[in-house]
Design an enzyme around this catalytic site. Structure first.
Site, PDB file in Angstrom:
ATOM      1  CB  ALA A  68       9.731   8.877  13.211  1.00 40.29           C
ATOM      2  CG  ASP A  69      14.692  12.673  14.869  1.00 36.79           C
ATOM      3  OD1 ASP A  69      15.636  12.056  14.344  1.00 36.79           O
ATOM      4  OD2 ASP A  69      14.723  13.903  15.078  1.00 36.79           O
ATOM      5  N   PRO A  70      14.734   8.843  17.048  1.00 32.15           N
ATOM      6  CG  PRO A  70      14.765   6.504  17.244  1.00 32.15           C
ATOM      7  CD  PRO A  70      14.295   7.643  16.351  1.00 32.15           C
TER       8      PRO A  70
END
Length: 116
Positions: A68-70
């Site tokens: 969830a943190d690309p």
């Protein structure tokens, strides 16, 4: 993610990982934003883009569990031109019902349908 040959996800190092600290194996590479234009021209960027897109669709629509943190600091290009997704300290889960609804929405958009 093992089925995606051009995507690397580092393994956590259990001895150095706690509930508050995630320590993962070292993957050498460069932030995707620091890769030169010349090198990008030599890479199969279309193939990599397709693979990362498919990987995220699988994570979201099939597995229901995704990175969830690309942001660019967490996406590296390795020396052998693969993509490494780093820092899986922020992941999320999507329920089965929501995944089904999202899949229906995406299929409807792709088919040009505005209703169910």
């Amino acid at each position: 993610m093992r089925e995606f040959e051009n995507i690397i996800v580092p393994e956590p190092i259990d001895d150095y990982t706690t509930a508050r600290v995630l320590t993962m194996e070292y993957i050498p590479g460069k932030k995707i934003t620091e890769v030169s234009a010349l090198r990008m021209m030599e890479m199969d960027t279309a193939g990599l883009s397709t693979e990362i897109f498919r990987a995220y669709l699988k994570q979201i629509l099939v597995d229901g569990f995704f990175h969830a943190d690309p942001h660019p600091g967490n996406v590296f290009v390795t020396e052998d031109d693969r993509i490494a997704l780093l820092d899986l300290g922020m992941v999320s889960h999507i329920s089965g019902n929501f995944r089904e609804d999202l899949l229906r929405l995406l299929v409807g958009i792709s088919e040009g349908r505005a209703t169910k």
